[in-house]
Design a protein around this motif. Sequence first.
Motif, PDB file in Angstrom:
ATOM      1  N   MET A  10      38.144  50.283  36.526  1.00 17.04           N
ATOM      2  CA  MET A  10      39.421  49.652  36.183  1.00 17.04           C
ATOM      3  C   MET A  10      39.246  48.529  35.170  1.00 17.04           C
ATOM      4  O   MET A  10      40.079  48.349  34.288  1.00 17.04           O
ATOM      5  CB  MET A  10      40.134  49.131  37.433  1.00 17.04           C
ATOM      6  N   GLU A  11      38.176  47.776  35.271  1.00 18.40           N
ATOM      7  CA  GLU A  11      37.935  46.690  34.317  1.00 18.40           C
ATOM      8  C   GLU A  11      37.738  47.260  32.908  1.00 18.40           C
ATOM      9  O   GLU A  11      38.211  46.694  31.932  1.00 18.40           O
ATOM     10  CB  GLU A  11      36.714  45.866  34.745  1.00 18.40           C
ATOM     11  N   PHE A  39      43.060  38.861  29.076  1.00 17.54           N
ATOM     12  CA  PHE A  39      43.776  39.320  30.263  1.00 17.54           C
ATOM     13  C   PHE A  39      43.181  38.735  31.524  1.00 17.54           C
ATOM     14  O   PHE A  39      42.015  38.369  31.571  1.00 17.54           O
ATOM     15  CB  PHE A  39      43.825  40.859  30.348  1.00 17.54           C
ATOM     16  N   THR A  40      44.047  38.651  32.527  1.00 17.70           N
ATOM     17  CA  THR A  40      43.670  38.239  33.873  1.00 17.70           C
ATOM     18  C   THR A  40      44.152  39.338  34.804  1.00 17.70           C
ATOM     19  O   THR A  40      45.308  39.740  34.737  1.00 17.70           O
ATOM     20  CB  THR A  40      44.363  36.908  34.249  1.00 17.70           C
ATOM     21  N   SER A  41      43.266  39.835  35.632  1.00 14.51           N
ATOM     22  CA  SER A  41      43.660  40.942  36.493  1.00 14.51           C
ATOM     23  C   SER A  41      43.658  40.532  37.955  1.00 14.51           C
ATOM     24  O   SER A  41      42.782  39.805  38.407  1.00 14.51           O
ATOM     25  CB  SER A  41      42.738  42.146  36.275  1.00 14.51           C
ATOM     26  N   GLY A  42      44.672  41.022  38.647  1.00 17.77           N
ATOM     27  CA  GLY A  42      44.777  40.851  40.083  1.00 17.77           C
ATOM     28  C   GLY A  42      44.588  42.204  40.746  1.00 17.77           C
ATOM     29  O   GLY A  42      44.040  43.131  40.156  1.00 17.77           O
ATOM     30  N   ASP A  43      45.058  42.334  41.971  1.00 17.72           N
ATOM     31  CA  ASP A  43      44.907  43.604  42.686  1.00 17.72           C
ATOM     32  C   ASP A  43      45.693  44.732  42.018  1.00 17.72           C
ATOM     33  O   ASP A  43      45.164  45.797  41.764  1.00 17.72           O
ATOM     34  CB  ASP A  43      45.363  43.465  44.137  1.00 17.72           C
ATOM     35  N   ARG A  44      46.974  44.484  41.739  1.00 17.59           N
ATOM     36  CA  ARG A  44      47.828  45.537  41.203  1.00 17.59           C
ATOM     37  C   ARG A  44      48.509  45.148  39.902  1.00 17.59           C
ATOM     38  O   ARG A  44      49.253  45.942  39.345  1.00 17.59           O
ATOM     39  CB  ARG A  44      48.885  45.938  42.222  1.00 17.59           C
ATOM     40  N   PHE A  84      48.410  50.587  37.811  1.00 19.35           N
ATOM     41  CA  PHE A  84      48.609  49.151  37.933  1.00 19.35           C
ATOM     42  C   PHE A  84      49.732  48.704  37.014  1.00 19.35           C
ATOM     43  O   PHE A  84      50.177  49.443  36.143  1.00 19.35           O
ATOM     44  CB  PHE A  84      47.311  48.362  37.664  1.00 19.35           C
ATOM     45  N   ARG A  85      50.215  47.515  37.248  1.00 22.60           N
ATOM     46  CA  ARG A  85      51.323  46.938  36.501  1.00 22.60           C
ATOM     47  C   ARG A  85      50.761  46.001  35.443  1.00 22.60           C
ATOM     48  O   ARG A  85      49.771  45.312  35.681  1.00 22.60           O
ATOM     49  CB  ARG A  85      52.200  46.157  37.479  1.00 22.60           C
TER      50      ARG A  85
END
Length: 92
Positions: A10-11, A39-44, A84-85
Motif C-alpha cells: 500500500m505504501e 502524503f500522510t497515510s492513516g488506516d483508510r 482507501f480514501r
Amino acid sequence: MLVAVAENQMEEVRTRIAKVLQEVVQEMTAGASGVEVSFTSGDRTTIYRITVPQEHRGKLIGAQGKNIMSLRNILGAMAGSYGFRAIIELVV
C-alpha cells in the motif's frame, strides 16, 4: 473493481499516486519550480498535500474550483480502486 493489495504494498501504491499527482500538477502550472506533493497515510485515508508557489495557485484551483475538483475526483477514483480514501489539501 477493487484491487486486492497487501498492506506492505500500500505504501508503494500511495507513493506512485503521489508521483502521478506531482506530474499532473507540474504540467498544470507550466513547469513551475517549487511544486511538491507529500502524503500522510492513516488506516483508510491518505491526505495528499500539494505545495505550489503563490503565483500558480489560481491555475491549479481553476475557475470556480473546477480544476482542483477534477483532480480530487481523479485521485479519489485511483485510491478507491485500491480500497482507501484520498484527500487533496492545498498548503497555503
